[in-house]
Enzyme design. Structure first.
Site, PDB file in Angstrom:
ATOM      1  N   ILE A  15       0.833  -1.204   0.000  1.00 48.17           N
ATOM      2  CA  ILE A  15       0.000   0.000   0.000  1.00 48.17           C
ATOM      3  C   ILE A  15       0.867   1.255   0.000  1.00 48.17           C
ATOM      4  CG2 ILE A  15      -1.771   1.290   1.262  1.00 48.17           C
ATOM      5  CD1 ILE A  15      -2.741  -1.427   2.381  1.00 48.17           C
ATOM      6  N   ASP A  33      11.943   2.573   4.777  1.00 48.76           N
ATOM      7  CA  ASP A  33      11.624   1.143   4.714  1.00 48.76           C
ATOM      8  C   ASP A  33      12.887   0.350   5.021  1.00 48.76           C
ATOM      9  OD1 ASP A  33      10.758  -1.543   3.749  1.00 48.76           O
ATOM     10  OD2 ASP A  33       9.074  -0.427   2.908  1.00 48.76           O
ATOM     11  N   GLY A  38       9.352  -5.116   2.147  1.00 42.61           N
ATOM     12  CA  GLY A  38       9.275  -4.190   1.026  1.00 42.61           C
ATOM     13  C   GLY A  38      10.366  -4.450   0.000  1.00 42.61           C
ATOM     14  N   ASP A  53      14.839   1.386  10.060  1.00 40.65           N
ATOM     15  CA  ASP A  53      13.838   0.615  10.796  1.00 40.65           C
ATOM     16  C   ASP A  53      13.094   1.556  11.735  1.00 40.65           C
ATOM     17  OD1 ASP A  53      12.566  -1.171  12.749  1.00 40.65           O
ATOM     18  OD2 ASP A  53      13.865  -2.746  11.926  1.00 40.65           O
ATOM     19  N   TYR A 140      -1.578  -9.378  16.366  1.00 43.81           N
ATOM     20  CA  TYR A 140      -1.574  -8.322  15.341  1.00 43.81           C
ATOM     21  C   TYR A 140      -2.701  -7.325  15.602  1.00 43.81           C
ATOM     22  CZ  TYR A 140      -2.602  -6.031  10.919  1.00 43.81           C
ATOM     23  OH  TYR A 140      -2.881  -5.092   9.966  1.00 43.81           O
ATOM     24  N   LYS A 144      -2.575  -3.136  16.656  1.00 39.68           N
ATOM     25  CA  LYS A 144      -3.227  -2.056  15.918  1.00 39.68           C
ATOM     26  C   LYS A 144      -4.173  -1.266  16.825  1.00 39.68           C
ATOM     27  CE  LYS A 144      -1.424  -2.320  11.803  1.00 39.68           C
ATOM     28  NZ  LYS A 144      -0.643  -1.193  11.233  1.00 39.68           N
ATOM     29  N   ILE A 184      -6.283 -12.842  -1.987  1.00 37.94           N
ATOM     30  CA  ILE A 184      -6.433 -12.621  -3.426  1.00 37.94           C
ATOM     31  C   ILE A 184      -5.121 -12.845  -4.164  1.00 37.94           C
ATOM     32  CG2 ILE A 184      -6.805 -10.813  -5.164  1.00 37.94           C
ATOM     33  CD1 ILE A 184      -9.182  -9.868  -3.522  1.00 37.94           C
TER      34      ILE A 184
END
Length: 310
Positions: A15, A33, A38, A53, A140, A144, A184
């Site tokens: 993203i 990054d 990535g 980092d 996880y 968040k 997906i």
């Protein structure tokens, strides 16, 4: 957004790189990054890649403090990996976010944070509103939800302009097709290789899939909206698709001979997910891409790049 200094953490990832490609045309873009997941080739020409980092405050603080906008996409995003190594997930997703908040206090920028629908857990009160009590099922999701609370506190205590976006199931070009990626990209990779599409569970579980370009649009919208400051928004389409229906669509679009097989459910996976997007709609957001159009574009990308074949 024009002529701004934009920092994108995780900007070499899925993203984050899409945000970078959109903004680099009219802004100075710096990507932070560590290239753990990535890829340097995802960073657009004209953007500066800084390999660092987010757990290392000294490595990122100066860059963050000078930014007009910080899009914080860097994270350990795998539910499976978070169950295996919750401490690492906490260090990246919570300590990393705290480092960015600390650095922003030294500057003038606004933070747009990539949160997740994982904070809701397996909540039956569908469609999910932002006012639902967080009840995550995985480390996880816990990280968040915790990071969101730190954003709220920094906004209320220090007046820091922050927005949290709870992404539902994002998909599109440049999404990794490894075992921890979105369903997906995994399905497309296997379909293009003529391999079986494996569904964990009975396939009746549902998700709210959103194409990555619509997610980019949501990020830019809240970045430039003062009304969004201090708030949390769902980013989704408000439409449900079953995993079995998804697999059948991918088989149809790819024209593959792949079969669909079923395996035991995975720990930490939720049964149903559907967003209420009424709040972000009030800011002017409306998804542009249907699931089918997004799938066609994603399949085309995998075919062109060869990332869908072994």
């Amino acid at each position: 957004m024009r002529n701004r200094l934009v920092v994108i953490t995780g900007g070499a990832g899925f993203i984050g790189s899409h945000i970078a490609w959109e903004l680099v045309k009219d802004n100075e873009v710096i990507v932070i990054d560590n290239l753990y997941t990535g890829r340097a080739e995802n960073v657009p020409p004209g953007a500066k890649l800084v390999k660092a980092d987010i757990r290392d405050y000294d490595a990122i603080a100066e860059l963050i403090s000078h930014a007009d906008y910080v899009f914080h996409e860097a994270a350990q995003v795998s539910v499976v990996e978070s169950i295996r190594d919750p401490v690492f997930t906490e260090e990246v997703n919570v300590l990393g976010t705290l480092n960015i908040l600390r650095a922003l206090l030294e500057g003038h920028g606004k933070l747009i944070f990539a949160s997740s629908a994982a904070v809701y857990g397996d909540n039956p009160n569908l469609p999910l509103k932002e006012t639902e009590r967080p009840r995550p099922l995985s480390p996880y999701g816990v990280t968040k939800a915790t990071a969101e609370e730190y954003l709220r506190v920094y906004h209320e205590l220090y007046g820091l302009p922050v927005v949290a976006l709870r992404y539902f199931n994002v998909f599109g070009p440049r999404q990794s097709a490894n075992q921890y990626a979105g369903v997906i990209s995994i399905f497309i990779k296997r379909a293009l290789a003529g391999e079986p599409l494996v569904i964990f569970g009975d396939g009746k579980q549902t998700r709210d899939f959103i194409y990555v370009k619509d997610v980019v649009k949501a990020n830019l919208l809240v970045a430039e909206s003062r009304r969004a400051n201090g708030r949390v928004f769902n980013v989704a389409t408000g439409r449900q698709t079953s995993i079995l229906e998804l697999a059948m669509k991918i088989v149809e679009i790819t024209g593959t001979t792949s079969s669909i097989i079923f395996d035991k459910p995975r720990p930490g996976d939720i049964r149903h997910s559907l967003a209420d997007i009424g709040e972000i709609r009030k800011l002017g957001f409306e998804p542009e891409f249907s699931l089918e159009e997004g799938l066609k574009r994603t399949v085309e990308f995998f075919r062109k790049t060869g990332e869908g074949a072994e």
